[in-house]
Design an enzyme around this catalytic site. Structure first.
Site, PDB file in Angstrom:
ATOM      1  CG  HIS A 439      53.429  41.191  41.871  1.00 37.24           C
ATOM      2  ND1 HIS A 439      55.443  41.041  41.548  1.00 37.24           N
ATOM      3  CD2 HIS A 439      52.865  41.525  42.478  1.00 37.24           C
ATOM      4  CE1 HIS A 439      55.495  41.403  42.530  1.00 37.24           C
ATOM      5  NE2 HIS A 439      53.836  41.765  43.431  1.00 37.24           N
ATOM      6  CG  ASN A 489      59.080  41.791  45.542  1.00 37.27           C
ATOM      7  OD1 ASN A 489      59.566  42.876  45.537  1.00 37.27           O
ATOM      8  ND2 ASN A 489      57.965  41.460  45.272  1.00 37.27           N
TER       9      ASN A 489
HETATM   10  P1  NAI Z   1      45.496  45.547  52.467  1.00 32.12           P
HETATM   11  O1  NAI Z   1      45.566  45.017  53.238  1.00 32.12           O
HETATM   12  O2  NAI Z   1      45.823  47.302  52.038  1.00 32.12           O
HETATM   13  O3  NAI Z   1      44.021  45.215  51.504  1.00 32.12           O
HETATM   14  C1  NAI Z   1      43.166  43.932  50.890  1.00 32.12           C
HETATM   15  C2  NAI Z   1      41.486  44.292  51.130  1.00 32.12           C
HETATM   16  O4  NAI Z   1      41.471  43.465  50.327  1.00 32.12           O
HETATM   17  C3  NAI Z   1      41.485  44.686  52.431  1.00 32.12           C
HETATM   18  O5  NAI Z   1      40.985  46.160  52.236  1.00 32.12           O
HETATM   19  C4  NAI Z   1      40.344  43.924  52.736  1.00 32.12           C
HETATM   20  O6  NAI Z   1      38.893  44.953  53.279  1.00 32.12           O
HETATM   21  C5  NAI Z   1      40.248  43.088  51.151  1.00 32.12           C
HETATM   22  N1  NAI Z   1      39.816  41.840  51.420  1.00 32.12           N
HETATM   23  C6  NAI Z   1      40.331  41.100  52.438  1.00 32.12           C
HETATM   24  N2  NAI Z   1      39.162  39.701  51.813  1.00 32.12           N
HETATM   25  C7  NAI Z   1      38.780  40.440  51.253  1.00 32.12           C
HETATM   26  C8  NAI Z   1      37.110  39.219  50.260  1.00 32.12           C
HETATM   27  N3  NAI Z   1      37.008  38.354  50.441  1.00 32.12           N
HETATM   28  N4  NAI Z   1      36.522  40.041  49.187  1.00 32.12           N
HETATM   29  C9  NAI Z   1      36.643  41.577  49.418  1.00 32.12           C
HETATM   30  N5  NAI Z   1      37.413  42.423  49.890  1.00 32.12           N
HETATM   31  C10 NAI Z   1      38.487  41.786  50.737  1.00 32.12           C
HETATM   32  O7  NAI Z   1      46.408  44.902  51.572  1.00 32.12           O
HETATM   33  P2  NAI Z   1      47.477  45.386  50.120  1.00 32.12           P
HETATM   34  O8  NAI Z   1      48.962  45.764  50.906  1.00 32.12           O
HETATM   35  O9  NAI Z   1      46.483  45.668  49.034  1.00 32.12           O
HETATM   36  O10 NAI Z   1      47.726  44.078  49.502  1.00 32.12           O
HETATM   37  C11 NAI Z   1      47.343  43.023  48.402  1.00 32.12           C
HETATM   38  C12 NAI Z   1      47.450  42.096  47.508  1.00 32.12           C
HETATM   39  O11 NAI Z   1      48.738  42.959  46.503  1.00 32.12           O
HETATM   40  C13 NAI Z   1      48.307  41.119  48.708  1.00 32.12           C
HETATM   41  O12 NAI Z   1      48.369  39.937  47.894  1.00 32.12           O
HETATM   42  C14 NAI Z   1      49.949  41.565  48.585  1.00 32.12           C
HETATM   43  O13 NAI Z   1      51.104  40.381  48.496  1.00 32.12           O
HETATM   44  C15 NAI Z   1      49.695  42.019  47.008  1.00 32.12           C
HETATM   45  N6  NAI Z   1      51.028  43.060  47.224  1.00 32.12           N
HETATM   46  C16 NAI Z   1      51.115  43.669  47.783  1.00 32.12           C
HETATM   47  C17 NAI Z   1      51.765  44.740  47.515  1.00 32.12           C
HETATM   48  C18 NAI Z   1      52.897  46.342  48.722  1.00 32.12           C
HETATM   49  O14 NAI Z   1      53.920  47.262  48.606  1.00 32.12           O
HETATM   50  N7  NAI Z   1      51.453  46.434  49.826  1.00 32.12           N
HETATM   51  C19 NAI Z   1      52.930  45.096  46.185  1.00 32.12           C
HETATM   52  C20 NAI Z   1      52.088  44.032  45.336  1.00 32.12           C
HETATM   53  C21 NAI Z   1      51.369  43.325  45.734  1.00 32.12           C
END
Ligand code: NAI
Length: 646
Positions: A439, A489
């Site tokens: 994480h 968190n």
């Molecule tokens: P985001 O929405 O910016 O990016 C997600 C990406 O995954 C998108 O580019 C989307 O096209 C892609 N995607 C979706 N389904 C897919 C699939 N089946 N195959 C390949 N690509 C796919 O999301 P973000 O913010 O980067 O979050 C991603 C993960 O990280 C989540 O699990 C979130 O909980 C976790 N996270 C987020 C934080 C944040 O501050 N944004 C901090 C720590 C963890």
């Protein structure tokens, strides 16, 4: 005479090469036994003066990392102030002796030269830095709440002028070989293949010492000295309060009043070594140094090194995780649904490399390591597969079921989920024990901490390999149990929640932030919520405290799609990346306590539940993951100190 930590060789030019190779260590540090041997070496040279002396490290890891901080850590445990004071003064004296020898001396800086390591080089007449990525020069003592007391405060301003010296000493930042040359810290910055000849050439030619320009001299030794000191104090005051961080102020005073001589201040003066060491900040910051080492030590002895990482999801997190791994020299394939979703991540990576690497060849090498992968075939060869797609259980399960079919049987399968229990994602796998949480925090490049999450099903072997991987990419691994919010968190949510309740009661955002700054947080909770994103905050709050009522102002902003910094409007309005704040009114009595206490309570509860296994890890996680005031040593240490004080 035979030395334990030095080897001596006189070459055909008559130069005596002193190889520094501290016995039994991977990295050279100037602990007391090493310092004593250096003194004995100077005795020998006094009796049989050499023609010239050159110091060079015989370790692959670098020149000298500094004093042996563990000696301070031990002193911190016993509280022996006299021992700490003696340690600093002894180093000052030995280096002073080196600086005054008649024969020419040179430090050939091959790798990092930090703190007491750079001070040894400064005590030499000449310095040659080897221009390679690992060469970094700096005086980071301020980060430990102490000062460059082995002659750094005296010699660096004389060498490069007081303003440039303060810029390094008051921030603890490091410079590379080329920058060191342009500042005048070293005489030459040369590639490794000509380092020996350059050093020999300098010692033979004996060029005159680097001279300050007229204006630098005026600012360092002349009429403008007082002005420079007061400007430095003003700029420090913008970042650090003297009651929290006395050491930058002490550095300025020691220079202005005593020209860096640690023997001169009276014991009760704020710039004396004794005052600094006896201040709780130094002891806590030295302890924090130890905590960082403890986190890194978890990875020691684990035989795992990733050569290829496959990241699924090129969004905010996945894109930056991929970029970071490639920056650390690992081949990365980055998968998303189509190329247009990967392109922005590659663009961001290019910008980051430009800023950090500043060298076309190294930028190109890093870019070559980062490969877009719309087919997901990269997963077949990867040692580590990190999923960072949308926070949705069934989508994640589907992706893992596919990945398991493709991945090598020994590959680590990791999720970056913030809130979904690992055990639920793992039900999609034939071998659920392979799934671990890795994480990362946002922004990935800046946040040092990475939580390594073990679900009930995670095998110990996979968790330890994941720990080694986090260490490999130069992040700090924190082992956590899979529980809502994990560690960071979990303790952040009640703190942010309390801050938002204060807002709902009508206390101004600026006043709330000010109350947290007064405690020593690097950023107030309202501003932090805006930076993290109000949607993310709401989701985390929901995970950690599902029964708590959502704060009203937060709710209204979410409905208006004002999500904080990223949308330009949240609790604050953001212009050019900065929150537009009114000046804070005075902080009401008890507000700081009201904000901090929920975080302390939650830390106690989560530690008791075993979310992290040790109090020291709890403190480290809070400092490196939440920015908990480092000089207070973490929430558990802070409460212990409070209890002892009352
Ligand atoms: P985001 O929405 O910016 O990016 C997600 C990406 O995954 C998108 O580019 C989307 O096209 C892609 N995607 C979706 N389904 C897919 C699939 N089946 N195959 C390949 N690509 C796919 O999301 P973000 O913010 O980067 O979050 C991603 C993960 O990280 C989540 O699990 C979130 O909980 C976790 N996270 C987020 C934080 C944040 O501050 N944004 C901090 C720590 C963890």
């Amino acid at each position: 005479m035979a030395y334990k930590n030095f080897t001596l060789r006189t070459d055909e030019h008559g130069i005596t090469w002193v190889g520094i190779n501290v016995a039994g260590e991977n990295v050279n540090t100037m602990g007391t036994p090493v310092l004593n041997e250096l003194n004995a070496l100077l005795d020998q040279f006094e009796k049989e003066p050499p023609k010239a002396v050159a110091f060079v490290s015989e370790k692959q890891s670098g020149f000298i990392a500094g004093a042996n901080v563990n000696e301070f850590v031990e002193i911190g445990k016993t509280g022996d102030l006299a021992a700490a004071e003696a340690l600093v003064k002894r180093g000052y004296d030995v280096y002073e002796r080196l600086a005054n020898v008649k024969y020419p001396t040179l430090a050939l800086i091959n790798g990092f030269a930090l703190g007491g390591g750079l001070e040894l080089a400064l005590a030499c007449r000449y310095r040659v830095a080897v221009d390679m990525p690992s060469t970094k020069l700096g005086l980071p003592e301020v980060m430990l709440g102490i000062l460059p007391g082995w002659g750094g405060v005296k010699r660096l301003p004389q060498l490069i002028g007081a303003p440039a010296a303060f810029d390094l000493m008051l921030t603890g930042k490091t410079v590379n070989a080329r920058k060191a040359k342009s500042l005048g810290i070293v005489h030459e910055a040369v590639p490794p293949r000509i380092m020996w000849n350059t050093a020999i050439g300098v010692l033979k030619a004996q060029p005159p010492a680097h001279k300050l320009s007229f204006i630098q001299n005026l600012m360092t030794n002349g009429l403008l000295r007082g002005f420079v000191a007061s400007q430095a104090r003003k700029s420090v005051a913008k970042k650090a309060r003297p009651e929290h961080y006395p050491s930058p102020y002490a550095i300025i005073d020691l220079w202005q009043k005593y020209n860096g001589d640690v023997h001169k201040p009276q014991a009760d003066e704020p710039c004396s070594v004794r005052s600094l060491i006896s201040h709780p900040t130094a002891m806590n910051l030295i302890r924090v140094f130890g905590l960082r080492e403890q986190l890194k030590a978890q990875a020691k002895g684990i035989d795992f090194k990733a050569k290829h990482v496959h990241v699924i999801g090129a969004g905010v997190m996945g894109g930056d995780i991929a970029a970071w791994c490639a920056l650390r020299g690992i081949r990365v394939t980055l998968q998303d649904l189509d190329a247009s979703r990967i392109a922005p991540a590659i663009q961001r990576a290019a910008e980051m490399y430009k800023k950090r690497l500043r060298d076309d060849r190294r930028i190109r090498d890093a870019m070559d390591l980062l490969q877009p992968d719309t087919t997901g075939d990269g997963a077949k060869q990867a040692d580590v597969i990190i999923e960072a797609i949308v926070e949705n259980l069934s989508v994640k399960q589907k992706v893992f079921a596919e990945i398991e079919g493709k991945a090598r049987p020994d590959a680590i399968l990791a999720t970056n989920t913030s809130s979904i229990p690992l055990e639920q994602i793992a039900t999609a796998l034939k071998a659920p024990s392979r799934l671990v949480g890795i994480h990362f925090f946002n922004p990935v490049a800046q946040m040092m901490l990475v939580e390594v999450i073990s679900g009930a099903q995670t095998s110990a072997e996979i968790a330890s390999k994941a720990t080694a991987f986090v260490d490999q990419i130069d992040k700090l691994p924190l082992a956590c149990k899979s529980a809502p919010g994990f560690w960071v968190n979990r303790i952040l949510a009640p703190y942010l929640g309390e801050a938002m309740r204060c807002l709902d009661e009508g206390i101004a955002a600026e006043t709330i932030d000010e109350a947290a700054l007064a405690f020593g947080m690097p950023m107030g909770p309202i501003e932090l919520a805006d930076v993290v994103g109000l949607d993310v905050c709401a989701a985390v709050g929901q995970t950690v405290t599902p029964d708590a009522k959502a704060p009203q102002k937060l709710q209204a902003l979410l409905e208006a799609k004002s999500l904080g910094k990223k949308t330009g409007k949240g609790f604050y309005t953001w212009v050019n990346g900065r929150p537009q704040k009114n000046s804070a009114s005075s902080v009401p009595e008890g507000l700081t306590h009201r904000l901090i206490q929920p975080m302390l309570n939650e830390a106690n509860k989560a530690l008791a539940e075993g979310v992290v296994s040790l109090p020291d890890h709890a403190d480290a996680g809070a400092i490196f993951g939440c920015g908990f005031a480092p000089f207070r040593g973490g929430p558990i240490n802070y409460q212990r100190n409070q209890a002892n004080a009352s």
